[in-house]
Design a protein around this motif. Sequence first.
Motif, PDB file in Angstrom:
ATOM      1  N   ALA A  32     -28.268  15.260  16.833  1.00 46.51           N
ATOM      2  CA  ALA A  32     -29.218  14.187  16.570  1.00 46.51           C
ATOM      3  C   ALA A  32     -30.652  14.695  16.642  1.00 46.51           C
ATOM      4  CB  ALA A  32     -29.008  13.049  17.560  1.00 46.51           C
ATOM      5  N   SER A  33     -30.924  15.519  17.646  1.00 51.97           N
ATOM      6  CA  SER A  33     -32.268  16.041  17.843  1.00 51.97           C
ATOM      7  C   SER A  33     -32.705  16.929  16.688  1.00 51.97           C
ATOM      8  CB  SER A  33     -32.312  16.831  19.156  1.00 51.97           C
ATOM      9  OG  SER A  33     -33.569  17.434  19.328  1.00 51.97           O
ATOM     10  N   MET A  34     -31.842  17.838  16.267  1.00 52.05           N
ATOM     11  CA  MET A  34     -32.221  18.752  15.188  1.00 52.05           C
ATOM     12  C   MET A  34     -32.291  18.043  13.844  1.00 52.05           C
ATOM     13  SD  MET A  34     -30.533  22.424  16.243  1.00 52.05           S
ATOM     14  CE  MET A  34     -28.888  21.845  16.655  1.00 52.05           C
ATOM     15  N   LYS A  35     -31.427  17.059  13.622  1.00 51.29           N
ATOM     16  CA  LYS A  35     -31.520  16.252  12.411  1.00 51.29           C
ATOM     17  C   LYS A  35     -32.871  15.535  12.364  1.00 51.29           C
ATOM     18  CE  LYS A  35     -27.812  16.089   9.648  1.00 51.29           C
ATOM     19  NZ  LYS A  35     -27.876  16.123   8.162  1.00 51.29           N
ATOM     20  N   SER A  36     -33.285  15.011  13.501  1.00 51.90           N
ATOM     21  CA  SER A  36     -34.571  14.322  13.570  1.00 51.90           C
ATOM     22  C   SER A  36     -35.722  15.292  13.347  1.00 51.90           C
ATOM     23  CB  SER A  36     -34.711  13.648  14.934  1.00 51.90           C
ATOM     24  OG  SER A  36     -35.964  13.007  15.046  1.00 51.90           O
ATOM     25  N   ASP A  37     -35.603  16.506  13.878  1.00 49.08           N
ATOM     26  CA  ASP A  37     -36.679  17.488  13.756  1.00 49.08           C
ATOM     27  C   ASP A  37     -36.870  17.969  12.313  1.00 49.08           C
ATOM     28  OD1 ASP A  37     -37.199  17.281  16.416  1.00 49.08           O
ATOM     29  OD2 ASP A  37     -36.118  19.091  16.992  1.00 49.08           O
ATOM     30  N   GLN A  38     -35.815  17.882  11.498  1.00 54.63           N
ATOM     31  CA  GLN A  38     -35.953  18.252  10.086  1.00 54.63           C
ATOM     32  C   GLN A  38     -37.018  17.399   9.406  1.00 54.63           C
ATOM     33  OE1 GLN A  38     -31.290  19.471   9.219  1.00 54.63           O
ATOM     34  NE2 GLN A  38     -32.170  17.699   8.202  1.00 54.63           N
ATOM     35  N   ASP A  39     -37.050  16.123   9.767  1.00 56.61           N
ATOM     36  CA  ASP A  39     -38.054  15.204   9.229  1.00 56.61           C
ATOM     37  C   ASP A  39     -38.230  14.079  10.243  1.00 56.61           C
ATOM     38  OD1 ASP A  39     -39.695  13.463   7.881  1.00 56.61           O
ATOM     39  OD2 ASP A  39     -38.688  13.695   5.951  1.00 56.61           O
ATOM     40  N   THR A  40     -39.281  14.177  11.029  1.00 55.23           N
ATOM     41  CA  THR A  40     -39.491  13.211  12.119  1.00 55.23           C
ATOM     42  C   THR A  40     -39.771  11.810  11.613  1.00 55.23           C
ATOM     43  OG1 THR A  40     -41.849  13.802  12.234  1.00 55.23           O
ATOM     44  CG2 THR A  40     -40.329  14.998  13.691  1.00 55.23           C
ATOM     45  N   ARG A  41     -39.966  11.666  10.297  1.00 59.20           N
ATOM     46  CA  ARG A  41     -40.250  10.344   9.749  1.00 59.20           C
ATOM     47  C   ARG A  41     -38.978   9.529   9.519  1.00 59.20           C
ATOM     48  NH1 ARG A  41     -43.204  12.544   4.527  1.00 59.20           N
ATOM     49  NH2 ARG A  41     -41.186  13.613   4.572  1.00 59.20           N
ATOM     50  N   VAL A  42     -37.825  10.186   9.555  1.00 57.86           N
ATOM     51  CA  VAL A  42     -36.558   9.498   9.275  1.00 57.86           C
ATOM     52  C   VAL A  42     -36.123   8.736  10.522  1.00 57.86           C
ATOM     53  CG1 VAL A  42     -34.150   9.771   8.583  1.00 57.86           C
ATOM     54  CG2 VAL A  42     -35.904  11.273   7.608  1.00 57.86           C
ATOM     55  N   THR A  43     -36.172   7.421  10.453  1.00 56.67           N
ATOM     56  CA  THR A  43     -35.903   6.596  11.633  1.00 56.67           C
ATOM     57  C   THR A  43     -34.434   6.630  12.046  1.00 56.67           C
ATOM     58  OG1 THR A  43     -35.629   4.642  10.215  1.00 56.67           O
ATOM     59  CG2 THR A  43     -37.826   5.053  11.135  1.00 56.67           C
ATOM     60  N   LYS A  44     -33.542   6.904  11.097  1.00 52.55           N
ATOM     61  CA  LYS A  44     -32.116   6.949  11.433  1.00 52.55           C
ATOM     62  C   LYS A  44     -31.840   7.959  12.538  1.00 52.55           C
ATOM     63  CE  LYS A  44     -27.626   8.270   9.478  1.00 52.55           C
ATOM     64  NZ  LYS A  44     -26.904   8.723   8.270  1.00 52.55           N
ATOM     65  N   TYR A  45     -32.409   9.160  12.391  1.00 47.66           N
ATOM     66  CA  TYR A  45     -32.126  10.219  13.364  1.00 47.66           C
ATOM     67  C   TYR A  45     -32.904  10.019  14.660  1.00 47.66           C
ATOM     68  CZ  TYR A  45     -29.712  12.229   9.438  1.00 47.66           C
ATOM     69  OH  TYR A  45     -28.839  12.424   8.390  1.00 47.66           O
ATOM     70  N   ALA A  46     -34.088   9.426  14.544  1.00 46.49           N
ATOM     71  CA  ALA A  46     -34.804   9.048  15.766  1.00 46.49           C
ATOM     72  C   ALA A  46     -33.970   8.037  16.546  1.00 46.49           C
ATOM     73  CB  ALA A  46     -36.168   8.460  15.417  1.00 46.49           C
ATOM     74  N   GLY A  47     -33.314   7.133  15.816  1.00 46.13           N
ATOM     75  CA  GLY A  47     -32.440   6.152  16.447  1.00 46.13           C
ATOM     76  C   GLY A  47     -31.231   6.797  17.101  1.00 46.13           C
TER      77      GLY A  47
END
Length: 624
Positions: free
Chosen positions: A96-111
């Motif tokens: 989840a963390s690395m998916k979010s780090d690919q694009d911090t704007r994507v709310t799905k992975y921040a969630g």
Amino acid sequence: MFIKTKLMTAVMLFSTTVAVSQMKVREGLPEKYKWNLTDLYVTDEAWKSEKDRIQIEMQKIASYKGKLTQSSSTLLAALEFNAKLSKEMTRLYSYASMKSDQDTRVTKYAGMKQEMSQLFSQYAALTSFMEPELLTLKDDQIKAFFDSEKGLSTYKFYLTDLLRKRAHRGSEDVEKVLAYSSLMSGNASSIYSTFSNAEFPYGDIEVDGKTVKLNASNFSLYRASQNREVRKKAFEIYFSKLNEFQRTLGSTLYGNLNSALFYSKARNYNSTLESALDAGNIPTDVYHNLVKNVNSNLETFHRYLNLRKRMMGVDQLYYYDLYAPLVDKVDLSYTVEESIDNIIKSLKPLGKEYVDVSTKAFNERWIDMYPNEGKRSGAYSNGSAYDVHPYILMNYNGKYNDMSTLTHELGHTMHSYLTNKKQDVVNADYSIFVAEVASTLNEELLNDYMLKQIKDDNTRLAILGNYLEGAKGTLFRQTQFAEFELMIHEKAGRGEAITGEDFDKMYLELTRKYYGHDKNICIVDENVKSEWSYIPHFYYNFYVYQYATSYTASAALSEKVLNGSDKDRKKYLDFLSSGSTKYPVELLIDAGVDMNSKEPFDLTISKINKVIAEMETILTRLGK
């Protein structure tokens, strides 16, 4: 209960080139330069399915409540179940963390990251009975358990370390409250990260007739510009924009200080420093001695600054000059492939296995290489997925510093890989205190290799200068950060409020002391007061000092790796495979470095002065 702490060993180093900074769309980057997270989970749906399973599975831990001290076999079963769950949850978080780090704007992975934070909190509450129960074990009882159940030997270090901390553990009810408090304790850091990476309204800079949005990545490009006006403007615009949010950023950092203070008081520590260092049983004297030793050797740092002034040919050195190229017309630029070739060759002193695994990291997509829009800035190695391989996040931009950063993160990766391979999951973590040794030693090997290949005076000046830049950034700058961090934690510990304006004042005074502002060695402009709000590591609570201590340890160890015996090299590789089987200071002693002594620091200062002397000799020879 020994949830792994090496979720992310990060070093925030930046270097950007125009050509690469234009590659902004992730989908347009070649697949070979993007990490392959399917090694963790094939799809997001597979991740969710596993998370749902673990959410049910973890309830079973409650069946061990009240039984941990009844028999050695029950204790072993509970510890093994907990280790398995911790490993699987950490893998979920890594994805989840690395998916979010690919694009911090994507709310799905921040969630998804938020879901994992909640899951960790729930599990910590479920296991809150474990450590209070374990702390009731008597010395003769635990000895009898070890004698009767050989499988418990895997958990010996964990259990003995836990018993060492009896005074800092509470009842089951207290531990449960502390577990649930984690839901809010990280809010300051999360808000800062989201704001700075995804929503901060960066200012614009005009360069060569073009208007460019100044962000964290290209700030590093423009602060290193050969055009003095460009780098001066970059500092003014970037730090001035930060200062517009001084109150907000001051509030988030103060919130983080109060979170650390809450935990230190709840755990019966005398200070947040003692609380942070006790995890590795590191004496607070190690921290204080570092700050003291660096302050006693600021003359060496000022000697470097005067050398930089001489090489740049300026009448007065300014803070905005510190990232400009030291040598004119020496373009130390490297493609990814050239960097990989140099790195692999530089690592040969560490043996075939080390080189082979490093090669796999480059060939099998362990690395996310280039920057893209929304991507987390900086660089890190994540080695927390025990059953998989480590991953590296880069923002590679083609300069020597990027090559150094790449081998730095590869050092972390090899440390994680070797300890995961050698140790059981419960001992496969390693202290942050030793985390930077492998990475910094990799950099030392790269510098040594490059200097052996290059005879041209100007290029040698550039390579030697890069070494001094590392010393500046890792030893002196990180110790300055450590001293600032100690100041603000102590101030909060005394119950004093700290506003953004207070942070500004404290940071500016300290920076001017380190850089010799009052001695006209390097002028630190007023706008530098805002730099503290640019440093994410202040949310990690006494993390940065370990860059400096690791730097001194690696300086001593690199000498043994390069010029010592096979036995010395084996001791170093054994150190990389040791995980958390001993306290970090003891592990370094086994490797050949005693951090309780001044020797590593003195050796480092001696080497820095030798490099400065060689550069001064070359400059004289060149008539500069």
